[in-house]
Write a protein that holds these residues in place. Sequence first.
Motif, PDB file in Angstrom:
ATOM      1  N   ALA A 151      -3.141  72.938  78.312  1.00  0.00           N
ATOM      2  CA  ALA A 151      -1.756  73.383  78.131  1.00  0.00           C
ATOM      3  C   ALA A 151      -0.866  72.203  77.736  1.00  0.00           C
ATOM      4  O   ALA A 151       0.022  72.332  76.886  1.00  0.00           O
ATOM      5  CB  ALA A 151      -1.243  74.022  79.415  1.00  0.00           C
ATOM      6  N   ASP A 152      -1.122  71.032  78.343  1.00  0.00           N
ATOM      7  CA  ASP A 152      -0.356  69.835  77.997  1.00  0.00           C
ATOM      8  C   ASP A 152      -0.714  69.352  76.590  1.00  0.00           C
ATOM      9  O   ASP A 152       0.143  68.870  75.848  1.00  0.00           O
ATOM     10  CB  ASP A 152      -0.625  68.716  79.007  1.00  0.00           C
ATOM     11  CG  ASP A 152      -0.014  68.999  80.365  1.00  0.00           C
ATOM     12  OD1 ASP A 152       0.717  70.000  80.486  1.00  0.00           O
ATOM     13  OD2 ASP A 152      -0.279  68.221  81.309  1.00  0.00           O
ATOM     14  N   VAL A 153      -1.981  69.458  76.228  1.00  0.00           N
ATOM     15  CA  VAL A 153      -2.407  69.064  74.883  1.00  0.00           C
ATOM     16  C   VAL A 153      -1.677  69.906  73.840  1.00  0.00           C
ATOM     17  O   VAL A 153      -1.164  69.382  72.842  1.00  0.00           O
ATOM     18  CB  VAL A 153      -3.929  69.219  74.725  1.00  0.00           C
ATOM     19  CG1 VAL A 153      -4.344  69.017  73.271  1.00  0.00           C
ATOM     20  CG2 VAL A 153      -4.666  68.238  75.625  1.00  0.00           C
ATOM     21  N   VAL A 154      -1.605  71.216  74.081  1.00  0.00           N
ATOM     22  CA  VAL A 154      -0.911  72.111  73.148  1.00  0.00           C
ATOM     23  C   VAL A 154       0.555  71.708  73.014  1.00  0.00           C
ATOM     24  O   VAL A 154       1.100  71.602  71.907  1.00  0.00           O
ATOM     25  CB  VAL A 154      -1.018  73.579  73.615  1.00  0.00           C
ATOM     26  CG1 VAL A 154      -0.115  74.482  72.780  1.00  0.00           C
ATOM     27  CG2 VAL A 154      -2.466  74.049  73.533  1.00  0.00           C
ATOM     28  N   ALA A 155       1.214  71.465  74.150  1.00  0.00           N
ATOM     29  CA  ALA A 155       2.640  71.115  74.130  1.00  0.00           C
ATOM     30  C   ALA A 155       2.878  69.789  73.407  1.00  0.00           C
ATOM     31  O   ALA A 155       3.811  69.659  72.610  1.00  0.00           O
ATOM     32  CB  ALA A 155       3.173  71.040  75.560  1.00  0.00           C
ATOM     33  N   LYS A 156       2.022  68.810  73.677  1.00  0.00           N
ATOM     34  CA  LYS A 156       2.202  67.497  73.059  1.00  0.00           C
ATOM     35  C   LYS A 156       1.947  67.530  71.560  1.00  0.00           C
ATOM     36  O   LYS A 156       2.707  66.946  70.770  1.00  0.00           O
ATOM     37  CB  LYS A 156       1.273  66.476  73.732  1.00  0.00           C
ATOM     38  CG  LYS A 156       1.680  66.128  75.160  1.00  0.00           C
ATOM     39  CD  LYS A 156       0.715  65.129  75.780  1.00  0.00           C
ATOM     40  CE  LYS A 156       1.138  64.744  77.193  1.00  0.00           C
ATOM     41  NZ  LYS A 156       0.227  63.739  77.795  1.00  0.00           N
ATOM     42  N   LEU A 157       0.890  68.224  71.153  1.00  0.00           N
ATOM     43  CA  LEU A 157       0.593  68.318  69.728  1.00  0.00           C
ATOM     44  C   LEU A 157       1.685  69.086  68.995  1.00  0.00           C
ATOM     45  O   LEU A 157       2.097  68.699  67.886  1.00  0.00           O
ATOM     46  CB  LEU A 157      -0.761  68.983  69.504  1.00  0.00           C
ATOM     47  CG  LEU A 157      -1.995  68.128  69.774  1.00  0.00           C
ATOM     48  CD1 LEU A 157      -3.264  68.956  69.576  1.00  0.00           C
ATOM     49  CD2 LEU A 157      -2.027  66.898  68.866  1.00  0.00           C
ATOM     50  N   ALA A 158       2.162  70.177  69.601  1.00  0.00           N
ATOM     51  CA  ALA A 158       3.213  70.971  68.969  1.00  0.00           C
ATOM     52  C   ALA A 158       4.478  70.142  68.789  1.00  0.00           C
ATOM     53  O   ALA A 158       5.113  70.168  67.727  1.00  0.00           O
ATOM     54  CB  ALA A 158       3.508  72.221  69.799  1.00  0.00           C
ATOM     55  N   HIS A 159       4.825  69.380  69.811  1.00  0.00           N
ATOM     56  CA  HIS A 159       6.026  68.540  69.723  1.00  0.00           C
ATOM     57  C   HIS A 159       5.871  67.482  68.642  1.00  0.00           C
ATOM     58  O   HIS A 159       6.772  67.277  67.822  1.00  0.00           O
ATOM     59  CB  HIS A 159       6.309  67.856  71.057  1.00  0.00           C
ATOM     60  CG  HIS A 159       7.388  66.817  70.965  1.00  0.00           C
ATOM     61  ND1 HIS A 159       8.715  67.134  70.962  1.00  0.00           N
ATOM     62  CD2 HIS A 159       7.312  65.465  70.824  1.00  0.00           C
ATOM     63  CE1 HIS A 159       9.435  66.029  70.834  1.00  0.00           C
ATOM     64  NE2 HIS A 159       8.606  65.010  70.752  1.00  0.00           N
ATOM     65  N   GLU A 160       4.731  66.813  68.640  1.00  0.00           N
ATOM     66  CA  GLU A 160       4.529  65.728  67.674  1.00  0.00           C
ATOM     67  C   GLU A 160       4.518  66.260  66.239  1.00  0.00           C
ATOM     68  O   GLU A 160       5.078  65.649  65.332  1.00  0.00           O
ATOM     69  CB  GLU A 160       3.215  65.013  67.982  1.00  0.00           C
ATOM     70  CG  GLU A 160       2.971  63.765  67.140  1.00  0.00           C
ATOM     71  CD  GLU A 160       3.893  62.615  67.477  1.00  0.00           C
ATOM     72  OE1 GLU A 160       3.951  61.657  66.682  1.00  0.00           O
ATOM     73  OE2 GLU A 160       4.570  62.665  68.535  1.00  0.00           O
ATOM     74  N   GLU A 161       3.890  67.409  66.028  1.00  0.00           N
ATOM     75  CA  GLU A 161       3.829  67.947  64.668  1.00  0.00           C
ATOM     76  C   GLU A 161       5.189  68.450  64.214  1.00  0.00           C
ATOM     77  O   GLU A 161       5.557  68.296  63.046  1.00  0.00           O
ATOM     78  CB  GLU A 161       2.767  69.047  64.587  1.00  0.00           C
ATOM     79  CG  GLU A 161       1.379  68.542  64.987  1.00  0.00           C
ATOM     80  CD  GLU A 161       0.258  69.050  64.098  1.00  0.00           C
ATOM     81  OE1 GLU A 161       0.517  69.937  63.269  1.00  0.00           O
ATOM     82  OE2 GLU A 161      -0.860  68.549  64.236  1.00  0.00           O
ATOM     83  N   GLN A 162       5.956  69.037  65.132  1.00  0.00           N
ATOM     84  CA  GLN A 162       7.317  69.435  64.790  1.00  0.00           C
ATOM     85  C   GLN A 162       8.147  68.221  64.394  1.00  0.00           C
ATOM     86  O   GLN A 162       8.912  68.260  63.420  1.00  0.00           O
ATOM     87  CB  GLN A 162       7.973  70.157  65.976  1.00  0.00           C
ATOM     88  CG  GLN A 162       7.429  71.549  66.240  1.00  0.00           C
ATOM     89  CD  GLN A 162       7.877  72.107  67.573  1.00  0.00           C
ATOM     90  OE1 GLN A 162       8.647  71.462  68.303  1.00  0.00           O
ATOM     91  NE2 GLN A 162       7.403  73.296  67.913  1.00  0.00           N
ATOM     92  N   GLN A 163       7.979  67.125  65.128  1.00  0.00           N
ATOM     93  CA  GLN A 163       8.728  65.912  64.823  1.00  0.00           C
ATOM     94  C   GLN A 163       8.295  65.316  63.494  1.00  0.00           C
ATOM     95  O   GLN A 163       9.114  64.839  62.707  1.00  0.00           O
ATOM     96  CB  GLN A 163       8.540  64.879  65.941  1.00  0.00           C
ATOM     97  CG  GLN A 163       9.489  63.690  65.833  1.00  0.00           C
ATOM     98  CD  GLN A 163      10.941  64.115  65.937  1.00  0.00           C
ATOM     99  OE1 GLN A 163      11.348  64.710  66.927  1.00  0.00           O
ATOM    100  NE2 GLN A 163      11.715  63.849  64.902  1.00  0.00           N
ATOM    101  N   THR A 164       6.983  65.357  63.236  1.00  0.00           N
ATOM    102  CA  THR A 164       6.474  64.846  61.958  1.00  0.00           C
ATOM    103  C   THR A 164       7.054  65.625  60.789  1.00  0.00           C
ATOM    104  O   THR A 164       7.453  65.047  59.772  1.00  0.00           O
ATOM    105  CB  THR A 164       4.936  64.926  61.932  1.00  0.00           C
ATOM    106  OG1 THR A 164       4.399  64.077  62.949  1.00  0.00           O
ATOM    107  CG2 THR A 164       4.382  64.487  60.583  1.00  0.00           C
ATOM    108  N   LEU A 165       7.108  66.950  60.919  1.00  0.00           N
ATOM    109  CA  LEU A 165       7.677  67.785  59.862  1.00  0.00           C
ATOM    110  C   LEU A 165       9.161  67.479  59.662  1.00  0.00           C
ATOM    111  O   LEU A 165       9.639  67.361  58.522  1.00  0.00           O
ATOM    112  CB  LEU A 165       7.487  69.265  60.200  1.00  0.00           C
ATOM    113  CG  LEU A 165       6.045  69.779  60.169  1.00  0.00           C
ATOM    114  CD1 LEU A 165       5.985  71.214  60.696  1.00  0.00           C
ATOM    115  CD2 LEU A 165       5.479  69.722  58.760  1.00  0.00           C
TER     116      LEU A 165
END
Length: 306
Positions: A111-125
Amino acid sequence: MTQNAKETFRSRDTGSTLTAKVRNLSPTMTRSMQRVAEAVAADPAACAQLTVTALAQRTGTSEATVVRTARVLGYPGYRDLRLALAAFAAQQQAGAPAAVTADIAVDDPLADVVAKLAHEEQQTLADTAAGLDVSQLEAAVAALASARRIDVYGIGASALVGQDLVQKLLRIGLIAHAHSDPHLAVTNAVQLRQGDVALAITHSGNTLDVIEPLRTAFDRGATTVAITGRPDGAVAKYADHILTTAVSRESELRPAAMSSRTSQLLVVDCLFIGVAQRTYERAAPALSASYEALAHRHSPVAPTAR
């Protein structure tokens, strides 16, 4: 970049996009300029209170270095940077949500992996969108829309992005080829000429297997485009148009290939939509025909009589 484009770019700046700009542009700076850039990104509120002399003293640099750093970051001078820093500080005081760290540990729950990846990819975009030079994008779109032939070069994860762009272009009736084999890329690049487009995708900006075919295409007179996280890399020497992607943090469990792919796909989608808009009268029927052809692939095929 035009002055109007620069003003638009600055108006969209936030603390996070300033951090992204520092990360993207840091390789082009001297070490003293890097110290200034890192200081303002790390503590915009404190730096907003400093005069140019005080910031120079704080970072162990000179006033001229502070002014040059402000200009490299896209501001006419230190006064403009200081005003932006004050705005960033106000955003933070207004209660902007704290960033979620994207450093993934081996024992992190999924669940933490999903949240962290989602945040990082949103920031990258967001960082890629904020830093994308629209005038360069428009020029690349115009070249692709009118191209006789399009060759796309990429290695590894960038090759997958190249294939994604090519299959989109094919579906709107353009002649496009993706090359991940460096030998085939060069031998095909030799056939290009004026009116053709060669597009290279390289996160590092220094991938020889991608640069060599782009150089060949450039020498043959083709219009050349580079999608890269390092606009100061070797690929820039042979690119008529450069589309810069955000440089995300790399970690043990999230290599550069993962972070760069997200930003590259955004740029590819922008290119495709732009080309489809410019060639709509041809693109729309081509898309409809491809949808219809694919629809038949999902329907049972009646047996043919013998």
